[in-house]
Every structure is written in C-alpha cells, then in structure tokens.
Design a protein around this motif. Structure first.
Motif, short mmCIF file in Angstrom:
data_model
loop_
_atom_site.label_atom_id
_atom_site.label_comp_id
_atom_site.label_asym_id
_atom_site.label_seq_id
_atom_site.Cartn_x
_atom_site.Cartn_y
_atom_site.Cartn_z
N ILE A 93 38.70 30.09 39.92
CA ILE A 93 39.58 30.66 40.94
C ILE A 93 40.28 31.90 40.41
O ILE A 93 40.38 32.92 41.10
CB ILE A 93 40.60 29.60 41.42
CG1 ILE A 93 39.89 28.50 42.20
CG2 ILE A 93 41.69 30.24 42.28
CD1 ILE A 93 40.76 27.32 42.55
N SER A 94 40.74 31.85 39.16
CA SER A 94 41.40 33.02 38.57
C SER A 94 40.43 34.20 38.47
O SER A 94 40.79 35.34 38.76
CB SER A 94 41.93 32.68 37.17
OG SER A 94 42.93 31.71 37.26
N GLY A 95 39.20 33.95 38.06
CA GLY A 95 38.19 35.00 37.98
C GLY A 95 37.88 35.58 39.35
O GLY A 95 37.68 36.79 39.50
N SER A 96 37.84 34.73 40.36
CA SER A 96 37.58 35.20 41.72
C SER A 96 38.72 36.08 42.21
O SER A 96 38.48 37.11 42.84
CB SER A 96 37.41 34.01 42.67
OG SER A 96 36.32 33.23 42.28
N ILE A 97 39.95 35.67 41.94
CA ILE A 97 41.12 36.48 42.33
C ILE A 97 41.04 37.84 41.65
O ILE A 97 41.27 38.88 42.27
CB ILE A 97 42.43 35.75 41.98
CG1 ILE A 97 42.62 34.54 42.88
CG2 ILE A 97 43.62 36.69 42.09
CD1 ILE A 97 43.77 33.64 42.47
N SER A 98 40.71 37.84 40.37
CA SER A 98 40.62 39.09 39.63
C SER A 98 39.52 40.00 40.19
O SER A 98 39.73 41.20 40.37
CB SER A 98 40.34 38.79 38.15
OG SER A 98 40.11 39.97 37.43
N LEU A 99 38.38 39.41 40.49
CA LEU A 99 37.25 40.20 40.99
C LEU A 99 37.48 40.72 42.40
O LEU A 99 37.25 41.89 42.69
CB LEU A 99 35.97 39.35 40.95
CG LEU A 99 34.68 40.04 41.32
CD1 LEU A 99 34.33 41.09 40.27
CD2 LEU A 99 33.57 39.02 41.44
N VAL A 100 37.97 39.86 43.28
CA VAL A 100 38.14 40.24 44.68
C VAL A 100 39.26 41.26 44.86
O VAL A 100 39.13 42.23 45.60
CB VAL A 100 38.40 38.98 45.55
CG1 VAL A 100 38.84 39.36 46.96
CG2 VAL A 100 37.16 38.11 45.60
N PHE A 101 40.38 41.03 44.16
CA PHE A 101 41.53 41.92 44.36
C PHE A 101 41.61 43.03 43.31
O PHE A 101 42.51 43.86 43.36
CB PHE A 101 42.82 41.11 44.38
CG PHE A 101 42.89 40.16 45.54
CD1 PHE A 101 43.01 40.62 46.83
CD2 PHE A 101 42.81 38.79 45.34
CE1 PHE A 101 43.06 39.76 47.91
CE2 PHE A 101 42.87 37.91 46.40
CZ PHE A 101 42.99 38.39 47.69
N GLY A 102 40.71 43.03 42.36
CA GLY A 102 40.67 44.09 41.36
C GLY A 102 41.90 44.14 40.46
O GLY A 102 42.32 45.22 40.07
N ILE A 103 42.43 42.96 40.11
CA ILE A 103 43.60 42.93 39.23
C ILE A 103 43.19 42.45 37.85
O ILE A 103 42.08 41.94 37.65
CB ILE A 103 44.72 42.03 39.81
CG1 ILE A 103 44.24 40.58 39.95
CG2 ILE A 103 45.22 42.56 41.14
CD1 ILE A 103 45.33 39.62 40.40
N ASP A 104 44.09 42.62 36.91
CA ASP A 104 43.85 42.21 35.53
C ASP A 104 43.59 40.69 35.47
O ASP A 104 44.30 39.93 36.13
CB ASP A 104 45.09 42.58 34.69
CG ASP A 104 44.92 42.21 33.23
OD1 ASP A 104 43.94 42.69 32.63
OD2 ASP A 104 45.76 41.44 32.72
N PRO A 105 42.62 40.24 34.70
CA PRO A 105 42.33 38.79 34.63
C PRO A 105 43.52 37.96 34.17
O PRO A 105 43.72 36.84 34.65
CB PRO A 105 41.18 38.71 33.62
CG PRO A 105 40.51 40.02 33.69
CD PRO A 105 41.59 41.02 33.99
N PHE A 106 44.31 38.49 33.24
CA PHE A 106 45.48 37.73 32.78
C PHE A 106 46.50 37.58 33.92
O PHE A 106 47.09 36.51 34.08
CB PHE A 106 46.13 38.41 31.57
CG PHE A 106 47.27 37.64 31.00
CD1 PHE A 106 47.06 36.49 30.27
CD2 PHE A 106 48.58 38.05 31.23
CE1 PHE A 106 48.11 35.76 29.76
CE2 PHE A 106 49.64 37.33 30.72
CZ PHE A 106 49.41 36.18 29.98
N LEU A 107 46.67 38.61 34.70
CA LEU A 107 47.58 38.55 35.84
C LEU A 107 47.05 37.56 36.89
O LEU A 107 47.83 36.85 37.53
CB LEU A 107 47.74 39.94 36.44
CG LEU A 107 48.86 40.15 37.45
CD1 LEU A 107 50.21 39.79 36.84
CD2 LEU A 107 48.87 41.58 37.93
#
Length: 128
Positions: A93-107
C-alpha cells in the motif's frame, strides 16, 4: 479445542480422518461482534498449535506415518505467511501511494501509518 486435540492425537501417532457421514452440530456466530470475538480467540490458538507441531516435527513425522514432510512444509508456509503477510500488505500500500501520487517512499510509509495509528487509538480508548 478440536484442532488442538487433533494435533495431540497426531503427535502420539494416531490417525485423524475426515468422515462425510458424521453428524455434528455447532452454534455459528450470528453477528459481527460474535464473529470477531471468535476469530480473536482462534487466531492465537491456531498459531500456537502450528508452532507446537513445528517445534516437534521430527518426532511427529517419526511417530506418525500419516504426517509427511510435505505437510510440515505446508504448515511452515502458513506460519511464515502469517508473520509476513500484514507487513507485505503495508509495504505494498505504501509503495502504491508513492507511485500513484509521486511522493517520497518514506513519506508514503508515514501517510500509510496514520490511519493504522488512529485505528489503534480508537480501539484502545473506546469501549466495545
């Protein structure tokens, strides 16, 4: 518990078989609260049951020819999946959020943790 009894029988060399002709009666949970409480009771006992079987796997396979190493491997897979599954879902889920919204993976990890933290707070501070 029936599962615990079956594990004890298997550890002593007995054979446990399925019988389609048998009659059994049970009281199934009718509401979500009953179902949730049942699952909350069953999960730790199931994990301890599998751990007990895996801790003594050599003696179980030696004493009981019906318990194979393949079955022990299957139980190991269930236990590994039980431990790894929730963390894998969290990371996915964290990776998907990062990929879809283009934010830093740690964030994305932090954003994913916020609803989990709020849920834990709600469970801790509210009554059933």
């Amino acid at each position: 518990e029936d599962r615990w009894l079956c594990t004890l029988l298997l550890q002593r060399g007995w054979r446990v078989e399925y019988s389609a002709a048998s009659d059994s009666y049970t009281a199934c949970p009718e509401g979500f609260d009953e179902f949730y409480n049942q699952r909350r009771r069953w999960m730790p006992s199931t994990m301890l049951n599998i751990l007990d079987l895996l801790a003594n796997w050599r003696s179980v396979t030696d004493q009981n020819e019906d318990v194979s190493r393949l079955y022990i491997g299957y139980q190991m897979g269930i236990m590994i999946g039980t431990f790894i599954g929730p963390g894998g879902i969290y990371m996915m889920i964290s990776g998907s959020i990062s990929l879809v919204f283009g934010i830093d993976p740690f964030l994305a990890l932090i954003y994913n943790f916020i609803p989990i933290f709020l849920f834990c707070l709600a469970c801790y501070y509210t009554s059933p």
